[in-house]
Design an enzyme around this catalytic site. Sequence first.
Site, short mmCIF file in Angstrom:
data_model
loop_
_atom_site.label_atom_id
_atom_site.label_comp_id
_atom_site.label_asym_id
_atom_site.label_seq_id
_atom_site.Cartn_x
_atom_site.Cartn_y
_atom_site.Cartn_z
N ASN A 103 40.39 50.17 41.61
CA ASN A 103 41.14 50.22 42.70
C ASN A 103 41.33 48.56 43.46
O ASN A 103 40.75 47.75 43.67
CB ASN A 103 40.11 50.75 43.62
CG ASN A 103 40.19 52.51 43.33
OD1 ASN A 103 40.79 52.58 42.31
ND2 ASN A 103 39.08 52.96 44.27
N HIS A 120 41.05 45.18 38.01
CA HIS A 120 42.48 45.76 38.17
C HIS A 120 43.16 44.40 39.84
O HIS A 120 44.40 45.02 39.37
CB HIS A 120 42.59 46.82 38.23
CG HIS A 120 42.49 47.46 37.15
ND1 HIS A 120 42.80 48.83 36.89
CD2 HIS A 120 42.35 46.96 36.12
CE1 HIS A 120 41.96 48.86 35.39
NE2 HIS A 120 41.54 48.08 35.12
N CYS A 147 55.50 31.09 48.54
CA CYS A 147 55.00 30.32 48.53
C CYS A 147 53.80 29.97 49.57
O CYS A 147 53.93 28.92 50.00
CB CYS A 147 53.99 30.15 47.15
SG CYS A 147 52.21 29.87 46.95
N SER A 188 39.57 58.33 35.48
CA SER A 188 39.60 59.31 34.44
C SER A 188 39.86 59.45 32.96
O SER A 188 40.13 59.63 32.22
CB SER A 188 41.51 59.75 34.07
OG SER A 188 41.87 58.49 34.17
#
Length: 244
Positions: A103, A120, A147, A188
């Site tokens: 997540n 991730h 930035c 999943s």
Amino acid sequence: MGDMTARRNEIRNIVILTGAGVSAESGIDTFRDGGGLWEQHRVEDVATPEAFVRDPELVLRFYDMRREAIQTKQPNAAHDALARLDREWDAKTGGELLIVTQNVDDLHERAGAQRVLHMHGEHLNAWCTACDIRSRWTGTLIDRPGCPQCGEKALRPDVVWFGEMPYRMDEIFAALRNADLFVSIGTSGAVYPAAGFVQNANDLGARTLELNLERSQGSHWFDETRLGPAGTIVPQWVDEMLEG
Ligand code: BJW
């Protein structure tokens, strides 16, 4: 065969993999609910470097919307239970614990968990592709801000898209090598390499447990599967671990 297939009886070191199902009861959509579509686009067609090159506005809008949404959500009973396990497990067993999350929300941290690895990436980070520095980012990116480090307008969401290498794989495999128990919660099993961790854990001799609303694609690889909403079955499992 012997050592490779043996399941360790005594559980000290735990690796927990979490997916979108853990945050579902906080009101954050999973990826493959709703047919896996966002504004008629397949998620696989938005979460790629190719999509970002082809249609950066679409991709930045997708992430800006989700970055804004997660900041209005709260951790649920599953996040709270895992944070409690993180706090209390060492004192109980002297063992190690690592929460590997797919997540990109920050709900594990906001519940108080400390040993969390975001394989991730994270919504609340922006990555500058000019200077390669990551900055905490709570606002939007669609307006192409500079930035904070180098000033270049080269910020992208700090998330791992299809075809990119997930973060900190060496640390994840080191933890899997030492794990006595691997637990997969609310994912999943559709996306690799995370979907393969259960087989890695099996090969390395760990017990394997799946907690999910419904069976994942790799459900047959697990020693045990418990079905139900994460907000109910994760606290039950954590109680068992800490009281057993
Ligand atoms: C509940 C619940 C409730 C609901 N309670 N549960 C074979 C081997 C290796 C790689 C590949 C391979 N085949 C193809 C690949 C490449 C590709 C891949 O996997 N493609 C698939 C489509 C097949 N993988 C990659 O490209 C990855 N990189 C890579 O492989 O590099 C090379 C490499 C190889 C080997 C080792 C090391 C490196 C990168 C993948 C990046 C994924 N990125 C995304 C987007 C992140 C940013 C963003 O958020 O937008 O990550 S895609 C999306 O899917 C997101 C998620 O983290 C990920 C997983 O989704 P998740 O969490 O499982 O959600 P859902 O919606 O699928 O499932 C929800 C679950 O919850 C369901 O089971 C429900 O039942 C359950 N649930 N409510 C409990 N209340």
